[in-house]
Design an enzyme around this catalytic site. Structure first.
Site, short mmCIF file in Angstrom:
data_model
loop_
_atom_site.label_atom_id
_atom_site.label_comp_id
_atom_site.label_asym_id
_atom_site.label_seq_id
_atom_site.Cartn_x
_atom_site.Cartn_y
_atom_site.Cartn_z
N THR A 16 4.26 -1.70 -3.22
CA THR A 16 2.89 -1.34 -2.85
C THR A 16 2.36 -0.17 -3.67
O THR A 16 3.11 0.56 -4.30
CB THR A 16 2.80 -0.97 -1.36
OG1 THR A 16 3.57 0.20 -1.12
CG2 THR A 16 3.30 -2.10 -0.47
N ASP A 17 1.04 -0.02 -3.62
CA ASP A 17 0.41 1.13 -4.26
C ASP A 17 0.30 2.27 -3.25
O ASP A 17 0.82 2.18 -2.13
CB ASP A 17 -0.95 0.75 -4.86
CG ASP A 17 -1.94 0.24 -3.82
OD1 ASP A 17 -1.75 0.49 -2.60
OD2 ASP A 17 -2.91 -0.42 -4.22
N GLN A 18 -0.40 3.31 -3.60
CA GLN A 18 -0.51 4.49 -2.74
C GLN A 18 -1.19 4.17 -1.40
O GLN A 18 -0.96 4.84 -0.40
CB GLN A 18 -1.28 5.59 -3.47
CG GLN A 18 -1.24 6.92 -2.77
CD GLN A 18 -1.89 8.01 -3.59
OE1 GLN A 18 -2.57 7.74 -4.57
NE2 GLN A 18 -1.67 9.24 -3.19
N ILE A 21 -0.92 -1.23 -0.19
CA ILE A 21 -1.29 -2.61 -0.50
C ILE A 21 -0.41 -3.11 -1.64
O ILE A 21 -0.15 -2.38 -2.60
CB ILE A 21 -2.78 -2.71 -0.88
CG1 ILE A 21 -3.63 -2.31 0.33
CG2 ILE A 21 -3.14 -4.10 -1.37
CD1 ILE A 21 -5.11 -2.21 0.02
#
Length: 138
Positions: A16-18, A21
């Site tokens: 995931t990103d920050q 997501i």
């Protein structure tokens, strides 16, 4: 269309990103997980075919994103063969969230059948025969 094989996994933090997501490229990795398990469920893991000198490089890939997967979601990856030729195969994939069944992404990968020297296989070969028989079971 052949029989479908569905596997489940949980979205890991590293995917995931920050914002929590899933990063878009991870769907292609999940497609690979799906097709590897597809072969394993047929009774012959992909590693066997490599040892036999049959390789399946990706020659085309597509993915349509429908909704976001998030950290810790449980997802299902459904894989099937929608086109089989003696020199190529196209797998299709559907990624859904397990809790609500929501479609997250769908896509395809096309693979050539080649030998260890990189030459296209043009005649019937064991991998083709295995997939064809699984498709005929439907």
């Amino acid at each position: 269309m052949s029989q479908e094989v569905t596997i489940s996994l949980r979205v890991r933090y590293s995917e995931t990103d920050q914002m929590g997501i899933v990063y878009y490229a991870n769907y292609l990795t999940w497609f690979e997980v799906g097709r590897t398990e597809y072969c394993r469920i047929l009774g012959t893991p992909y590693s066997h075919w490599e040892k036999e000198g049959i390789l399946l490089p990706v020659v085309e890939a597509s993915c349509r994103y429908k909704a976001s997967a998030r950290y810790d979601d449980r997802i299902n990856i459904t894989t099937w063969v929608d086109e089989l030729k003696v020199s190529s195969i196209r797998f299709s994939y559907r990624v859904t969230r397990e809790g609500d069944g929501r479609l997250l992404a769908e896509g395809t990968t096309r693979h050539a059948f080649i030998n260890k020297e990189g030459k296209l296989l043009r005649g019937k070969h064991p991998f083709y025969t295995m997939i064809q028989s699984f498709m005929d079971e439907k």
